[in-house]
Design a protein around this motif. Structure first.
Motif, PDB file in Angstrom:
ATOM      1  N   GLY A  25       0.819  -1.214   0.000  1.00  0.00           N
ATOM      2  CA  GLY A  25       0.000   0.000   0.000  1.00  0.00           C
ATOM      3  C   GLY A  25       0.849   1.258   0.000  1.00  0.00           C
ATOM      4  N   ARG A  26       0.215   2.363   0.372  1.00  0.00           N
ATOM      5  CA  ARG A  26       0.870   3.677   0.330  1.00  0.00           C
ATOM      6  C   ARG A  26       1.882   3.818   1.464  1.00  0.00           C
ATOM      7  N   ARG A  27       3.040   4.369   1.146  1.00  0.00           N
ATOM      8  CA  ARG A  27       4.094   4.566   2.148  1.00  0.00           C
ATOM      9  C   ARG A  27       4.292   6.043   2.446  1.00  0.00           C
ATOM     10  N   ASN A  28       5.085   6.321   3.456  1.00  0.00           N
ATOM     11  CA  ASN A  28       5.437   7.704   3.800  1.00  0.00           C
ATOM     12  C   ASN A  28       6.947   7.900   3.652  1.00  0.00           C
ATOM     13  N   HIS A  29       7.418   9.068   4.044  1.00  0.00           N
ATOM     14  CA  HIS A  29       8.846   9.423   4.062  1.00  0.00           C
ATOM     15  C   HIS A  29       9.565   9.060   2.754  1.00  0.00           C
ATOM     16  N   PRO A  30       9.237   9.746   1.657  1.00  0.00           N
ATOM     17  CA  PRO A  30       9.877   9.421   0.371  1.00  0.00           C
ATOM     18  C   PRO A  30      11.397   9.609   0.370  1.00  0.00           C
ATOM     19  N   GLY A  31      11.937  10.402   1.279  1.00  0.00           N
ATOM     20  CA  GLY A  31      13.380  10.607   1.346  1.00  0.00           C
ATOM     21  C   GLY A  31      14.111   9.659   2.279  1.00  0.00           C
ATOM     22  N   ALA A  32      13.399   8.681   2.838  1.00  0.00           N
ATOM     23  CA  ALA A  32      14.008   7.795   3.833  1.00  0.00           C
ATOM     24  C   ALA A  32      15.190   7.022   3.278  1.00  0.00           C
TER      25      ALA A  32
END
Length: 195
Positions: A25-32
């Motif tokens: 599904g959808r994730r967060n923190h694209p810069g991780a």
């Protein structure tokens, strides 16, 4: 930010299978991922130990199962493995949420090396990162979770309750930090404290 000279960077489950957004599904923190790579680079350049943790899922259909392409580390992690020198690097495999319940025994390795501080990055914030932080805190380690070097996915719980990836990650951070299991910080603070 006070980072010990021998603090271990524990890179939790940064595996190819987490790229399967159709599954997760959808994730967060694209810069991780960029933050994780930067932290690995700084740790290796400073000679600090890096622990690479791989989740070998026993769940049927999981992209993280052994023998599946998703079980392997993401390319940027795989490219960095081995750069820290043999004694400064460890691979831990696990099939549960905590890196402290894997093989080899992370706690024994850290104690034998005189390491009391662990810095956690990886996937998922509210699952394996959080569980590793809780167990590490219970075992008496000084645990630091680098919030923007972790990410997670939208989640559904009981009673039809749903939380976005951001909400789940924030709840995890509040619980870890507020409950005294770990200090939750940002990557810029850790990078400034290790150079």
């Amino acid at each position: 930010m006070d980072i010990a000279e021998n603090a271990a960077l524990v890179v939790v489950d940064v595996q190819q299978g987490f790229e399967d957004l159709g599954f997760w599904g959808r994730r967060n923190h694209p810069g991780a991922d960029e933050n994780i790579a930067a932290l690995i680079d700084v740790w290796q350049a400073s000679g600090r130990p890096v622990v690479f943790v791989r989740h070998d899922s026993v769940v049927p259909g999981s992209p993280l199962r052994p023998g599946q392409p998703g079980n392997g580390f993401k390319e940027y992690v795989e490219q960095r493995r081995g750069r820290g020198g043999g004694s400064a690097e460890l691979l831990v495999t696990k099939s549960v949420n905590s890196a402290f319940h894997g093989t080899p025994d992370l706690g024994v390795r850290l104690r034998d090396a005189g390491i009391s501080q662990v810095v956690l990055v990886g996937i998922q914030t509210n699952m394996c990162v959080e569980t590793t932080a809780r167990v590490g805190g219970n075992l008496g380690y000084d645990v630091v979770v680098v919030f923007d070097a972790t990410y997670t996915f939208d989640v559904e719980g009981p009673f039809g309750w749903r939380r976005s990836a951001d909400e789940a990650a924030q709840a995890s951070a509040v619980t870890l930090h507020g409950g005294g299991f770990a200090r939750v910080v940002r990557s810029q603070d850790v990078l400034a404290g290790t150079r």
